[in-house]
Design a protein around this motif. Structure first.
Motif, PDB file in Angstrom:
ATOM      1  N   MET A 160      45.376  21.399  29.479  1.00 43.41           N
ATOM      2  CA  MET A 160      46.169  22.456  28.862  1.00 43.41           C
ATOM      3  C   MET A 160      46.661  22.030  27.474  1.00 43.41           C
ATOM      4  O   MET A 160      46.839  22.860  26.581  1.00 43.41           O
ATOM      5  N   ALA A 161      46.857  20.738  27.304  1.00 38.34           N
ATOM      6  CA  ALA A 161      47.315  20.242  26.008  1.00 38.34           C
ATOM      7  C   ALA A 161      46.190  20.236  24.978  1.00 38.34           C
ATOM      8  O   ALA A 161      46.444  20.395  23.777  1.00 38.34           O
ATOM      9  N   PHE A 162      44.939  20.059  25.430  1.00 38.04           N
ATOM     10  CA  PHE A 162      43.821  19.919  24.505  1.00 38.04           C
ATOM     11  C   PHE A 162      42.997  21.198  24.312  1.00 38.04           C
ATOM     12  O   PHE A 162      42.751  21.629  23.178  1.00 38.04           O
ATOM     13  N   GLU A 163      42.543  21.775  25.400  1.00 38.03           N
ATOM     14  CA  GLU A 163      41.488  22.788  25.304  1.00 38.03           C
ATOM     15  C   GLU A 163      41.922  24.117  24.671  1.00 38.03           C
ATOM     16  O   GLU A 163      41.143  24.696  23.905  1.00 38.03           O
ATOM     17  N   PRO A 164      43.107  24.646  24.961  1.00 45.16           N
ATOM     18  CA  PRO A 164      43.489  25.871  24.259  1.00 45.16           C
ATOM     19  C   PRO A 164      43.527  25.667  22.742  1.00 45.16           C
ATOM     20  O   PRO A 164      43.109  26.552  21.978  1.00 45.16           O
ATOM     21  N   TYR A 165      43.990  24.504  22.314  1.00 41.45           N
ATOM     22  CA  TYR A 165      44.026  24.250  20.877  1.00 41.45           C
ATOM     23  C   TYR A 165      42.609  24.101  20.320  1.00 41.45           C
ATOM     24  O   TYR A 165      42.328  24.556  19.198  1.00 41.45           O
ATOM     25  N   ALA A 166      41.709  23.491  21.099  1.00 42.35           N
ATOM     26  CA  ALA A 166      40.312  23.393  20.665  1.00 42.35           C
ATOM     27  C   ALA A 166      39.724  24.787  20.479  1.00 42.35           C
ATOM     28  O   ALA A 166      38.993  25.053  19.507  1.00 42.35           O
ATOM     29  N   ALA A 167      40.043  25.703  21.397  1.00 44.09           N
ATOM     30  CA  ALA A 167      39.543  27.080  21.286  1.00 44.09           C
ATOM     31  C   ALA A 167      40.118  27.763  20.052  1.00 44.09           C
ATOM     32  O   ALA A 167      39.416  28.511  19.355  1.00 44.09           O
ATOM     33  N   SER A 168      41.393  27.493  19.763  1.00 45.41           N
ATOM     34  CA  SER A 168      41.998  28.109  18.579  1.00 45.41           C
ATOM     35  C   SER A 168      41.366  27.560  17.302  1.00 45.41           C
ATOM     36  O   SER A 168      41.167  28.306  16.330  1.00 45.41           O
ATOM     37  N   LEU A 169      41.040  26.281  17.287  1.00 48.95           N
ATOM     38  CA  LEU A 169      40.343  25.714  16.131  1.00 48.95           C
ATOM     39  C   LEU A 169      38.955  26.320  15.982  1.00 48.95           C
ATOM     40  O   LEU A 169      38.509  26.617  14.869  1.00 48.95           O
ATOM     41  N   ALA A 170      38.273  26.505  17.108  1.00 50.21           N
ATOM     42  CA  ALA A 170      36.932  27.099  17.072  1.00 50.21           C
ATOM     43  C   ALA A 170      36.979  28.502  16.485  1.00 50.21           C
ATOM     44  O   ALA A 170      36.037  28.934  15.805  1.00 50.21           O
ATOM     45  N   ALA A 171      38.071  29.221  16.722  1.00 52.79           N
ATOM     46  CA  ALA A 171      38.195  30.575  16.181  1.00 52.79           C
ATOM     47  C   ALA A 171      38.194  30.567  14.656  1.00 52.79           C
ATOM     48  O   ALA A 171      37.826  31.559  14.025  1.00 52.79           O
ATOM     49  N   GLY A 172      38.591  29.446  14.075  1.00 53.19           N
ATOM     50  CA  GLY A 172      38.595  29.352  12.629  1.00 53.19           C
ATOM     51  C   GLY A 172      37.403  28.609  12.060  1.00 53.19           C
ATOM     52  O   GLY A 172      37.105  28.725  10.869  1.00 53.19           O
ATOM     53  N   GLN A 173      36.694  27.848  12.926  1.00 51.55           N
ATOM     54  CA  GLN A 173      35.639  26.969  12.434  1.00 51.55           C
ATOM     55  C   GLN A 173      34.229  27.335  12.892  1.00 51.55           C
ATOM     56  O   GLN A 173      33.248  26.943  12.260  1.00 51.55           O
ATOM     57  N   ALA A 174      34.113  28.058  13.991  1.00 48.36           N
ATOM     58  CA  ALA A 174      32.794  28.299  14.590  1.00 48.36           C
ATOM     59  C   ALA A 174      31.899  29.126  13.666  1.00 48.36           C
ATOM     60  O   ALA A 174      32.346  30.106  13.061  1.00 48.36           O
ATOM     61  N   SER A 175      30.634  28.725  13.598  1.00 54.54           N
ATOM     62  CA  SER A 175      29.644  29.471  12.828  1.00 54.54           C
ATOM     63  C   SER A 175      29.065  30.593  13.682  1.00 54.54           C
ATOM     64  O   SER A 175      29.317  30.662  14.900  1.00 54.54           O
ATOM     65  N   GLU A 176      28.285  31.463  13.074  1.00 55.74           N
ATOM     66  CA  GLU A 176      27.614  32.520  13.831  1.00 55.74           C
ATOM     67  C   GLU A 176      26.694  31.919  14.886  1.00 55.74           C
ATOM     68  O   GLU A 176      26.586  32.437  16.000  1.00 55.74           O
ATOM     69  N   ALA A 177      26.046  30.813  14.535  1.00 52.93           N
ATOM     70  CA  ALA A 177      25.166  30.134  15.499  1.00 52.93           C
ATOM     71  C   ALA A 177      25.968  29.585  16.672  1.00 52.93           C
ATOM     72  O   ALA A 177      25.546  29.667  17.833  1.00 52.93           O
ATOM     73  N   ASP A 178      27.150  29.016  16.373  1.00 53.94           N
ATOM     74  CA  ASP A 178      28.025  28.516  17.443  1.00 53.94           C
ATOM     75  C   ASP A 178      28.418  29.641  18.389  1.00 53.94           C
ATOM     76  O   ASP A 178      28.385  29.485  19.617  1.00 53.94           O
ATOM     77  N   ILE A 179      28.800  30.771  17.819  1.00 52.04           N
ATOM     78  CA  ILE A 179      29.261  31.902  18.625  1.00 52.04           C
ATOM     79  C   ILE A 179      28.129  32.436  19.499  1.00 52.04           C
ATOM     80  O   ILE A 179      28.323  32.728  20.682  1.00 52.04           O
ATOM     81  N   ALA A 180      26.925  32.512  18.930  1.00 51.60           N
ATOM     82  CA  ALA A 180      25.768  32.972  19.711  1.00 51.60           C
ATOM     83  C   ALA A 180      25.502  32.026  20.876  1.00 51.60           C
ATOM     84  O   ALA A 180      25.211  32.466  22.000  1.00 51.60           O
ATOM     85  N   GLU A 181      25.615  30.717  20.622  1.00 54.90           N
ATOM     86  CA  GLU A 181      25.398  29.741  21.686  1.00 54.90           C
ATOM     87  C   GLU A 181      26.464  29.872  22.766  1.00 54.90           C
ATOM     88  O   GLU A 181      26.164  29.812  23.967  1.00 54.90           O
ATOM     89  N   LEU A 182      27.709  30.068  22.360  1.00 59.02           N
ATOM     90  CA  LEU A 182      28.800  30.194  23.328  1.00 59.02           C
ATOM     91  C   LEU A 182      28.629  31.430  24.204  1.00 59.02           C
ATOM     92  O   LEU A 182      28.869  31.378  25.415  1.00 59.02           O
TER      93      LEU A 182
END
Length: 245
Positions: free
Chosen positions: A116-138
């Motif tokens: 809970m301390a790590f993963e929600p923040y990782a998801a929030s970072l991904a919302a600002g950093q993920a590329s279109e390719a990343d999003i398609a893969e997810l």
């Protein structure tokens, strides 16, 4: 994506080299309490005979366990098992050995808390950093969880791939290095889940993971963090319910 800890627990695969086998067997012996905290291990000659290895191999294995924080050599005293607070719980071997002796509800609760301390923040970072390719893969990884042909084992691997991909999409190298922690939590869920997941359940799991990707695709950090938090809470509650049974 690695399948180290999860693969080891599911398959029961054992290490092959002499060094790895000594590390594995001695590490398990410490965690099971055969060699309790505070006690001194048998001498090199006795351990070398027990594991049928040379003293050189044994010494290297002891260095590995010392690096994991589990033992400490003392001149003229011997090698002592350290307190559990010294053990590196982020180490995949140490986590594997904990699951080898059985699932501890308190240990799993602690895993959920640190996720809970790590993963929600990782998801929030991904919302600002993920590329279109990343999003398609997810999206592809989330949808793959709904496959009706999944076994509990393949479902666990699909889940692991998704969560590690989120850490990767965060573009934070520290997040990527918490993979063993994520694996450990998913191992706990795997070991406490029903032997056969229903198709409806798999569709629901896929949908909750798609919500994380939806928020990432919309570049909404708060929504991505909340969607991830909900996934972790659901897994934690499922563990609690199964333990209660």
């Amino acid at each position: 994506m690695g399948r180290g800890l999860l693969d080891t627990v599911i398959s029961g695969r054992k290490s092959r080299t002499s060094h790895a086998q000594v590390v594995d067997e001695l590490g398990r012996a410490i965690i099971t309490g055969e060699f309790p905290v505070g006690t001194t291990l048998p001498g090199d000659q006795d351990l070398a005979q027990r594991f049928k290895v040379s003293r050189t191999v044994l010494r290297e294995a002891m260095k590995t366990l010392a690096a994991k924080g589990m033992i400490v050599p003392r001149a003229r005293i011997g090698t002592r098992v350290t307190p559990k607070s010294n053990w590196n719980l982020f180490d995949s071997d140490v986590l594997t050995w904990h699951f080898h002796i059985g699932v501890d509800p308190e240990f799993l609760e602690h895993l959920s808390q640190i996720r809970m301390a790590f993963e929600p923040y990782a998801a929030s970072l991904a919302a600002g950093q993920a590329s279109e390719a990343d999003i398609a893969e997810l999206y592809a990884l989330a949808d793959a969880m709904a496959d009706s042909n999944h076994t509990p084992e393949t479902m666990a691997f699909a889940d692991l791939k998704f969560h590690l991909a989120i850490a990767e999409a965060s573009r934070n190298p520290f997040m990527r290095n918490v993979g063993s922690l994520i694996e450990a939590a998913l191992v706990g869920i795997f070991k406490l889940s029903s032997p056969a997941a229903s198709e409806k359940r798999m569709v629901e799991v896929a949908a909750t993971h798609r919500r994380i990707v939806d928020a990432i695709a919309e570049h909404d950090p708060a929504a991505a963090a909340e969607a991830m938090r909900q996934v972790i809470v659901t897994g934690r509650d499922r563990i609690r319910a199964n333990l209660a049974k």
